[in-house]
Design a protein around this motif. Structure first.
Motif, PDB file in Angstrom:
ATOM      1  N   ILE A 193      -2.816   6.277   0.063  1.00 23.66           N
ATOM      2  CA  ILE A 193      -2.611   5.154   0.986  1.00 23.66           C
ATOM      3  C   ILE A 193      -3.935   4.698   1.599  1.00 23.66           C
ATOM      4  N   HIS A 207      -6.509   3.234  11.848  1.00 20.99           N
ATOM      5  CA  HIS A 207      -7.638   3.060  12.765  1.00 20.99           C
ATOM      6  C   HIS A 207      -8.923   3.142  11.970  1.00 20.99           C
ATOM      7  N   LYS A 237      -6.016   2.880  -1.214  1.00 21.76           N
ATOM      8  CA  LYS A 237      -5.422   1.566  -1.502  1.00 21.76           C
ATOM      9  C   LYS A 237      -5.732   0.557  -0.402  1.00 21.76           C
ATOM     10  N   THR A 238      -5.622   1.007   0.831  1.00 17.40           N
ATOM     11  CA  THR A 238      -5.833   0.100   1.944  1.00 17.40           C
ATOM     12  C   THR A 238      -7.303  -0.280   2.061  1.00 17.40           C
ATOM     13  N   ILE A 298     -12.894   0.742  11.111  1.00 18.85           N
ATOM     14  CA  ILE A 298     -13.832  -0.341  11.417  1.00 18.85           C
ATOM     15  C   ILE A 298     -13.577  -1.499  10.456  1.00 18.85           C
ATOM     16  N   THR A 316      -8.663  -4.154   1.718  1.00 19.15           N
ATOM     17  CA  THR A 316      -9.180  -4.816   2.915  1.00 19.15           C
ATOM     18  C   THR A 316     -10.693  -4.769   3.042  1.00 19.15           C
ATOM     19  N   GLY A 317     -11.299  -3.732   2.496  1.00 21.28           N
ATOM     20  CA  GLY A 317     -12.723  -3.548   2.710  1.00 21.28           C
ATOM     21  C   GLY A 317     -13.030  -2.867   4.033  1.00 21.28           C
ATOM     22  N   PHE A 318     -11.997  -2.581   4.829  1.00 22.88           N
ATOM     23  CA  PHE A 318     -12.204  -1.893   6.100  1.00 22.88           C
ATOM     24  C   PHE A 318     -12.499  -0.415   5.853  1.00 22.88           C
ATOM     25  N   THR A 319     -13.164   0.205   6.793  1.00 22.96           N
ATOM     26  CA  THR A 319     -13.314   1.663   6.768  1.00 22.96           C
ATOM     27  C   THR A 319     -12.174   2.278   7.566  1.00 22.96           C
ATOM     28  N   ILE A 320     -11.460   3.190   6.962  1.00 23.32           N
ATOM     29  CA  ILE A 320     -10.314   3.784   7.651  1.00 23.32           C
ATOM     30  C   ILE A 320     -10.645   5.205   8.079  1.00 23.32           C
ATOM     31  N   ASN A 321     -10.537   5.436   9.354  1.00 24.14           N
ATOM     32  CA  ASN A 321     -10.848   6.765   9.895  1.00 24.14           C
ATOM     33  C   ASN A 321      -9.598   7.626  10.097  1.00 24.14           C
ATOM     34  N   SER A 322      -8.491   6.987  10.369  1.00 28.20           N
ATOM     35  CA  SER A 322      -7.256   7.738  10.551  1.00 28.20           C
ATOM     36  C   SER A 322      -6.079   6.797  10.382  1.00 28.20           C
ATOM     37  N   HIS A 323      -4.919   7.378  10.176  1.00 29.42           N
ATOM     38  CA  HIS A 323      -3.706   6.560  10.122  1.00 29.42           C
ATOM     39  C   HIS A 323      -2.513   7.410  10.505  1.00 29.42           C
ATOM     40  N   ILE A 337       0.813  -1.219   0.000  1.00 27.66           N
ATOM     41  CA  ILE A 337       0.000   0.000   0.000  1.00 27.66           C
ATOM     42  C   ILE A 337       0.847   1.270   0.000  1.00 27.66           C
ATOM     43  N   VAL A 342       0.098   2.676  11.252  1.00 26.53           N
ATOM     44  CA  VAL A 342      -1.046   2.136  11.979  1.00 26.53           C
ATOM     45  C   VAL A 342      -2.316   2.828  11.482  1.00 26.53           C
TER      46      VAL A 342
END
Lengths: 125, 125
Positions: B96, A116, B99-100, A118, B104-111, A92, A114
């Motif tokens: 990023i 964060h 792509k992630t 759901i 993954t299908g995850f929901t990303i709120n922060s990184h 990624i 890292v």
DNA sequence: TTATAAACTGATAATTGTTATCAGTTTTGT
DNA sequence: ACAAAACTGATAACAATTATCAGTTTATAA
């Protein structure tokens, strides 16, 4: 570093675990298995293995540090709902070290990403 | 959230600082300036401002959390020699999140991305 | 093998960063 | 100006981690 039976057991416990356990969690597993390994020894050996690169220490999640026997380069995602930690492949962020070194002139020895959010499981609910 | 004189002072102290200070460090500056603001208030307000997005909390460095008044998306580099924290522009990892999420299908709120290495200053020595 | 130094151990005290508590003070909206 | 809500300083409590220490295990080499 000398051999130690306790360290071997701690490493195996870490490696056999699908999750990314904390020191405390490993200690609990060992206690249930009547291993009689003290919490201090768990901390000592996890840190020792991490600092020599045998395992990986994951920091900056909640309060606790977590550990990962998977040492190939990869990143982590932590679900804000269930708390589970997932591995994210390194693809990624291609050339991230090179790009950063070029841009800054700094020498980069390691980096961590890292996320964060759901996870899929928790989104279903 | 109500207005508070202490919070304003704490924010200004953070913003005026080139570095990325810890709560403790801000408290020390305030103490030297005879501000009479307690450590608990410093923690309270830094956390409050961080959770409403007014400032950024940087975790996973050493033990302490650090704070950053710079809220546009960017990353951090910590020098393993002098301990200084530098900002890294977000361009080093384009797309990023997208792509992630796709992978993954995850929901990303922060990184967060944290680099460890040696900064230019320390390399010169 | 045995002697010795270094590295290790369990138990637990100590440390550290952070949060909770609480009585009193400020701020805000009516 | 008044009540409710949000705030404060001081400090106790907490949780994760590290330090200490007397005793044990491991590696080395005579």
């Amino acid at each position: 570093m000398n051999y130690s039976k306790q360290r071997e057991i701690i490493y195996k416990t870490l490696a056999d675990n699908v999750v990314h356990p904390s020191a405390e969690y490993i200690y609990e597993i060992l206690k249930e298995a009547n291993s009689n390994i003290s919490l201090a020894t768990v901390y000592r050996n996890l840190n020792k293995m991490a600092s020599c690169g045998h395992i990986k220490k994951i920091e900056g999640l909640e309060d606790k540090a977590h550990f990962d026997h998977n040492t190939f380069e990869h990143y982590h995602f932590i679900c804000q709902k269930c708390g589970k930690i997932y591995d994210i492949p390194k693809e990624i962020a291609p050339d991230i070290i090179q790009k950063t070194q070029n841009k800054t002139g700094f020498t980069i020895n390691s980096h961590d990403i890292v996320f964060h959010g759901i996870c899929l499981e928790c989104k279903k609910e």
